[in-house]
Design a protein around this motif. Structure first.
Motif, PDB file in Angstrom:
ATOM      1  N   UNK A 269       0.719  -1.070   0.009  1.00  0.00           N
ATOM      2  CA  UNK A 269      -0.136   0.061   0.079  1.00  0.00           C
ATOM      3  C   UNK A 269       0.721   1.417   0.116  1.00  0.00           C
ATOM      4  N   UNK A 270       2.368   0.897  -0.030  1.00  0.00           N
ATOM      5  CA  UNK A 270       3.051   2.436   0.119  1.00  0.00           C
ATOM      6  C   UNK A 270       2.655   3.250  -0.959  1.00  0.00           C
ATOM      7  N   UNK A 271       2.575   2.793  -2.509  1.00  0.00           N
ATOM      8  CA  UNK A 271       2.211   3.752  -3.434  1.00  0.00           C
ATOM      9  C   UNK A 271       0.820   3.772  -3.846  1.00  0.00           C
ATOM     10  N   UNK A 272      -0.056   3.016  -3.243  1.00  0.00           N
ATOM     11  CA  UNK A 272      -1.312   3.177  -3.681  1.00  0.00           C
ATOM     12  C   UNK A 272      -2.109   3.881  -2.694  1.00  0.00           C
ATOM     13  N   UNK A 273      -1.728   4.205  -1.481  1.00  0.00           N
ATOM     14  CA  UNK A 273      -2.454   4.781  -0.469  1.00  0.00           C
ATOM     15  C   UNK A 273      -1.626   5.642   0.258  1.00  0.00           C
ATOM     16  N   UNK A 274      -2.013   6.868   0.642  1.00  0.00           N
ATOM     17  CA  UNK A 274      -1.021   7.811   1.261  1.00  0.00           C
ATOM     18  C   UNK A 274      -1.581   8.230   2.730  1.00  0.00           C
ATOM     19  N   UNK A 275      -0.572   8.017   3.468  1.00  0.00           N
ATOM     20  CA  UNK A 275      -0.902   8.601   4.920  1.00  0.00           C
ATOM     21  C   UNK A 275      -1.410   9.889   4.890  1.00  0.00           C
ATOM     22  N   UNK A 276      -2.487  10.207   5.731  1.00  0.00           N
ATOM     23  CA  UNK A 276      -3.123  11.529   5.850  1.00  0.00           C
ATOM     24  C   UNK A 276      -3.839  12.177   4.816  1.00  0.00           C
ATOM     25  N   UNK A 277      -3.806  11.411   3.352  1.00  0.00           N
ATOM     26  CA  UNK A 277      -4.529  11.940   2.258  1.00  0.00           C
ATOM     27  C   UNK A 277      -5.733  11.173   2.156  1.00  0.00           C
ATOM     28  N   UNK A 278      -5.498   9.684   2.210  1.00  0.00           N
ATOM     29  CA  UNK A 278      -7.003   8.832   1.982  1.00  0.00           C
ATOM     30  C   UNK A 278      -6.859   8.025   2.974  1.00  0.00           C
ATOM     31  N   UNK A 279      -6.052   7.483   3.447  1.00  0.00           N
ATOM     32  CA  UNK A 279      -6.204   6.598   4.768  1.00  0.00           C
ATOM     33  C   UNK A 279      -5.269   6.989   5.868  1.00  0.00           C
ATOM     34  N   UNK A 280      -5.382   6.456   6.996  1.00  0.00           N
ATOM     35  CA  UNK A 280      -4.247   6.678   7.931  1.00  0.00           C
ATOM     36  C   UNK A 280      -3.370   5.042   8.196  1.00  0.00           C
ATOM     37  N   UNK A 281      -2.169   5.430   8.451  1.00  0.00           N
ATOM     38  CA  UNK A 281      -1.245   4.200   8.627  1.00  0.00           C
ATOM     39  C   UNK A 281      -0.615   4.146  10.003  1.00  0.00           C
ATOM     40  N   UNK A 282      -0.381   3.116  10.209  1.00  0.00           N
ATOM     41  CA  UNK A 282       0.496   2.625  11.729  1.00  0.00           C
ATOM     42  C   UNK A 282       1.387   1.458  11.286  1.00  0.00           C
ATOM     43  N   UNK A 283       2.308   1.298  12.401  1.00  0.00           N
ATOM     44  CA  UNK A 283       3.366   0.229  12.029  1.00  0.00           C
ATOM     45  C   UNK A 283       3.449  -0.680  13.455  1.00  0.00           C
ATOM     46  N   UNK A 284       2.696  -0.084  14.509  1.00  0.00           N
ATOM     47  CA  UNK A 284       2.910  -1.143  15.784  1.00  0.00           C
ATOM     48  C   UNK A 284       1.645  -0.719  16.608  1.00  0.00           C
TER      49      UNK A 284
END
Length: 340
Positions: A269-284
């Motif tokens: 999802x690194x290139x498909x979805x952008x943190x803070x633009x269309x989704x939120x992401x977390x690592x732990x």
């Protein structure tokens, strides 16, 4: 051009992403007004396969002998086979050899994303590989207030209660252990995990964790698409803690349904979805807990409109056009060349 959509052992995958992908392919045929059959004894020009069970390889070989063209949809990789069922990590190298053998029996290979295409090409496959989304029915997966209310009534959830949902098999790769842990750490929220796997085939740590889950976490089991739409419409957050995917149809459903989405920050999802633009992401777990609280307390902007645009680009109508281009370019040209 008549297509045989082979559905051998469909019952085994009917409640999985592969099963949904096969249903999507039938819809694509109808959108394109293509003639197709699901009966092996019918006449056909192209065989379309989706599973890697032995029967699929057998009919692939038989079709090749009959001089038919073969499309093999590659939904599985060694990477997403790991951390699934008992013994999966031990079997993974053998599984890789087997799927290479299966996929190479086709004339072309279609896989859902550029990410999975890159993995498959690293296997040294001999046949052309194309990336094409499994697609999403955006007309169906859209917000529905009444269905959302029905969801909360069914599960006896107060309108003011915050609800977090996820969908998938009970397997480690899907992040179920992290989901269970987050529910224990956040007792003020309701958590629901939709989907089902026989506990006899999952590792003991998964089984024990499910059986000892906190009271604010429920496992309703597999639900049909209508109930799933209700859940997307009635919940406050879709939490996708998966560690590996080839696409993730349920993620596309959530994006299309305009429910806030929080995913694990993984390569696909690194290139498909952008943190803070269309989704939120977390690592732990710490980041997940922090993001969940901020999303549910409206401390972060709502990204659902931008997220829906990602789903719209993968609507079945759009995917059908791309699929037709693959059919016409490849099967009207005996010297099949792979696209970039």
């Amino acid at each position: 051009m008549k297509i045989l959509l082979y559905k051998g052992f469909f019952r085994i995958v009917s409640k999985s992403g592969i099963g949904e992908a096969i249903r999507h392919q039938e819809k694509l045929f109808k959108l394109l007004n293509l003639t197709y059959t699901k009966k092996v004894n019918d006449s056909f020009d192209i065989l379309q396969l989706n599973t890697v069970f032995p029967d699929s390889l057998i009919i692939s070989r038989w079709s090749k002998w009959k001089k038919k063209k073969i499309i093999y949809y590659a939904h599985s990789t060694m990477e997403d086979f790991k951390n699934s069922f008992r013994g999966s990590n031990w079997l993974a190298p053998l599984f890789k050899k087997w799927i290479i053998h299966c996929y190479n029996s086709g004339d072309i290979i279609i896989t859902p994303t550029d990410y999975s295409k890159k993995i498959l090409k690293s296997y040294g496959l001999k046949k052309p590989v194309f990336s094409l989304s499994n697609g999403i029915d955006t007309d169906f997966f859209c917000p529905d207030i009444k269905m959302g209310q029905s969801f909360r009534i069914k599960y006896q959830i107060d309108p003011s209660q915050k609800v977090i949902i996820s969908v998938g098999h009970y397997i480690e790769r899907k992040g179920i252990l992290d989901f269970i842990t987050l529910a224990k750490r956040m007792p003020n929220y309701q958590f629901l995990w939709f989907g089902y796997t026989n506990l006899n085939i999952v590792p003991n740590n998964i089984k024990k964790s499910i059986q000892s889950a906190s009271t604010n976490l429920r496992f309703p089991g597999y639900i049909d698409r209508d109930e799933l739409k209700s859940a997307y419409s009635g919940a406050d957050l879709f939490l996708f803690v998966t560690y590996e995917e080839t696409e993730g149809i349920v993620l596309l459903e959530a994006l299309s349904s305009k429910i806030p989405v929080l995913i694990r920050d993984i390569s696909i999802y690194r290139n498909l979805l952008t943190e803070g633009r269309n989704v939120y992401k977390a690592q732990n777990l710490t980041e997940f807990k922090d993001k969940i609280e901020k999303i549910l307390n409206n401390q972060l902007p709502n990204l659902t409109s931008a997220a829906h645009e990602i789903a719209a680009e993968r609507d079945l109508n759009e995917v059908s056009k791309q699929l037709l281009n693959i059919y016409t370019s490849q099967f009207n040209n005996e010297n099949m060349q792979e696209t970039d």
